[in-house]
Design an enzyme around this catalytic site. Structure first.
Site, PDB file in Angstrom:
ATOM      1  N   LYS A 163       0.829  -1.204   0.000  1.00 23.66           N
ATOM      2  CA  LYS A 163       0.000   0.000   0.000  1.00 23.66           C
ATOM      3  C   LYS A 163       0.864   1.256   0.000  1.00 23.66           C
ATOM      4  O   LYS A 163       1.990   1.256   0.499  1.00 23.66           O
ATOM      5  CB  LYS A 163      -0.951   0.015   1.196  1.00 23.66           C
ATOM      6  CG  LYS A 163      -0.257   0.025   2.547  1.00 23.66           C
ATOM      7  CD  LYS A 163      -1.250  -0.005   3.687  1.00 23.66           C
ATOM      8  CE  LYS A 163      -0.541   0.082   5.034  1.00 23.66           C
ATOM      9  NZ  LYS A 163       0.209   1.345   5.235  1.00 23.66           N
TER      10      LYS A 163
ATOM     11  N   LYS B 197       0.966  -0.628   9.827  1.00 27.59           N
ATOM     12  CA  LYS B 197       2.087  -0.007   9.113  1.00 27.59           C
ATOM     13  C   LYS B 197       1.777   1.474   8.899  1.00 27.59           C
ATOM     14  O   LYS B 197       0.623   1.889   8.868  1.00 27.59           O
ATOM     15  CB  LYS B 197       2.308  -0.696   7.764  1.00 27.59           C
ATOM     16  CG  LYS B 197       2.628  -2.194   7.870  1.00 27.59           C
ATOM     17  CD  LYS B 197       4.024  -2.438   8.427  1.00 27.59           C
ATOM     18  CE  LYS B 197       4.411  -3.905   8.363  1.00 27.59           C
ATOM     19  NZ  LYS B 197       3.905  -4.712   9.467  1.00 27.59           N
ATOM     20  N   ASP B 198       2.846   2.261   8.721  1.00 28.40           N
ATOM     21  CA  ASP B 198       2.717   3.701   8.537  1.00 28.40           C
ATOM     22  C   ASP B 198       1.788   4.044   7.376  1.00 28.40           C
ATOM     23  O   ASP B 198       1.720   3.316   6.389  1.00 28.40           O
ATOM     24  CB  ASP B 198       4.089   4.327   8.266  1.00 28.40           C
ATOM     25  CG  ASP B 198       5.051   4.124   9.418  1.00 28.40           C
ATOM     26  OD1 ASP B 198       5.561   3.001   9.563  1.00 28.40           O
ATOM     27  OD2 ASP B 198       5.287   5.080  10.163  1.00 28.40           O
ATOM     28  N   LYS B 199       1.123   5.197   7.489  1.00 27.73           N
ATOM     29  CA  LYS B 199       0.272   5.657   6.386  1.00 27.73           C
ATOM     30  C   LYS B 199       1.106   6.309   5.289  1.00 27.73           C
ATOM     31  O   LYS B 199       1.077   5.872   4.140  1.00 27.73           O
ATOM     32  CB  LYS B 199      -0.779   6.654   6.891  1.00 27.73           C
ATOM     33  CG  LYS B 199      -1.632   7.192   5.733  1.00 27.73           C
ATOM     34  CD  LYS B 199      -2.612   8.271   6.143  1.00 27.73           C
ATOM     35  CE  LYS B 199      -3.377   8.762   4.910  1.00 27.73           C
ATOM     36  NZ  LYS B 199      -4.314   9.862   5.224  1.00 27.73           N
TER      37      LYS B 199
ATOM     38  N   GLN C 180       4.048   7.741  16.236  1.00 32.98           N
ATOM     39  CA  GLN C 180       2.858   7.059  15.685  1.00 32.98           C
ATOM     40  C   GLN C 180       1.945   6.553  16.800  1.00 32.98           C
ATOM     41  O   GLN C 180       0.733   6.457  16.632  1.00 32.98           O
ATOM     42  CB  GLN C 180       3.254   5.866  14.807  1.00 32.98           C
ATOM     43  CG  GLN C 180       4.193   6.207  13.673  1.00 32.98           C
ATOM     44  CD  GLN C 180       5.622   5.870  14.020  1.00 32.98           C
ATOM     45  OE1 GLN C 180       6.137   6.338  15.028  1.00 32.98           O
ATOM     46  NE2 GLN C 180       6.265   5.068  13.203  1.00 32.98           N
TER      47      GLN C 180
END
EC number: 5.4.99.27
Length: 392
Positions: free
Chosen positions: A62, A91-93, A175
């Site tokens: 993604k 997971k990070d955006k 985060q």
């Protein structure tokens, strides 16, 4: 209420900017078997011979999506609820990321038809097992740092020094608290105190500098307790804020407004508060060093700190004094972490330093690239801060 990350292991730094583009921050999941799910690369996962038709796993790649939003959109496309899908970790955006996802009672042909901008599904596998939170070894990070303050030989010398680091301060990264709105731990503290009104206003109200104009206006209306107008003004992307405001309008109860959130999101608030205090424990221990001392509780031969809960296991000795002092200052008790239907939080311990694996760098034009691996639960930003933050 800062995030309690203010200690460093070296005096070297490079300065610079991260995440100018999603491609600057690549996160590739490492499976429990040690397989790196490389971006853009297909890997064959063999089907189980006695497949019972229940589970399918796939690799999700993604770009600029949160894990939860990506899975929610995939679920919508195949006509299922989000609860039919499982994954090992968020997971990070604002990044390009890979991870394995498992789904239950979903047709393979429906998954293979999914086409969503910024999302790729591949490497499908028929299997008989779920993917649960924590079902990974860790992650490989490939991170571009743009516009470093140091140049040429100075940059190379700083990078050589920094890349000799074998360990890092195992802070919970930003985060954990919210990248653009770092208030999750504040909400958690209000909930621990059973101040549901304060928690509601912290989450749905309280405009911050990085809020966009529309959401900032909506948050101001929440703080003015003009809830009906706030509900109208919040963009539809602010799914949970809108649901909570609607629930409050209907019930008149701030607590019931929180209960419409899914369990994982409710947990997030308390976990963030636990993490905030854990970061402070690291800061307090820093002056004594991280070599094991009498009274320490070790994890993988490394001193650990408490994540407070209703069954907190305190260290003894100096470490125990640090933990109890913070616990008592916050006026905490075991019952604070038993919050009825909202959830109960047993507590845990976490290593105060983490190990860095396979660290390397290369310099390109006006940037450099770092690559390293971390075990699950460790934050790349806690490593990066040693590189890009100025140490006063």
């Amino acid at each position: 209420m800062p995030l309690n990350m203010n200690k460093y292991l070296t005096d070297a730094y490079t300065g610079g900017i991260i995440k100018k583009y999603p491609e600057d921050f690549i996160v590739e999941e490492i499976t429990p078997e040690g397989i790196i799910l490389e971006v853009g690369k297909s890997i064959e996962f063999k089907d189980e011979e006695n497949w019972k038709g229940n589970y399918i796993h796939f690799t999700l790649e993604k770009r600029n999506w949160t894990t939860l939003d990506a899975i929610r959109e995939i679920a919508n496309r195949v006509g299922k609820q989000r609860k039919h899908f499982g994954f090992a970790g968020n997971k990070d955006k604002y990044a390009v990321t890979t991870q394995r996802v498992g789904c239950f009672n979903v047709k393979l042909e429906d998954l293979m038809k999914v086409k969503i901008k910024g999302i790729i599904l591949r490497d499908f596998q028929k299997t008989n097992r779920k993917i649960r939170l924590g079902d990974l070894w860790g992650n490989r990070f490939t991170i571009r740092v743009r516009e470093p303050e140091l140049k040429g030989k100075e940059l190379e010398e700083a990078l050589n020094k920094l890349c000799k680091l074998k360990y890092f301060l195992n802070y919970y990264g930003v985060q954990r608290f919210g990248t653009t709105r770092p208030i999750t731990h504040i909400v958690g503290r209000f909930i621990i105190e059973r101040d549901w009104e304060g928690a509601f206003h912290a989450y749905c109200g309280t405009p911050l500098p990085y809020d966009d104009k529309k959401s900032k206006l909506a948050r101001e209306l929440v703080d003015e307790e003009n809830f009906k107008e706030a509900y109208k003004k919040f963009p539809k992307a602010f799914f949970y804020e809108r649901r909570m405001i609607k629930a409050y309008i209907e019930t008149g109860s701030y607590q019931k407004a929180f209960m419409i959130l899914p369990p994982y999101l409710r947990c997030m608030f308390i976990n963030a508060y636990q993490s905030y205090l854990f970061n402070e424990i690291i800061n307090r221990r820093f002056e004594y060093g991280f070599e094991p001392m009498e009274g320490d509780i070790l994890i993988d031969n490394v001193p650990s700190g408490a994540l407070f809960g209703y069954k907190t296991r305190f260290a003894s000795g100096i470490q125990g004094e640090i933990e109890r002092e913070i616990y008592e200052r916050e006026n905490l008790s075991p019952e604070d972490f038993k919050i009825g239907e909202f959830g109960s939080f047993i507590g845990d311990r976490r290593a105060m330093i983490g190990k860095i694996y396979n660290m390397k760098y290369w310099i390109e034009d006006d940037s450099y690239v770092l690559q390293f691996c971390l075990k699950k639960g460790n934050y790349a930003t806690s490593v990066l801060r040693e590189f890009i933050e100025k140490k006063d």
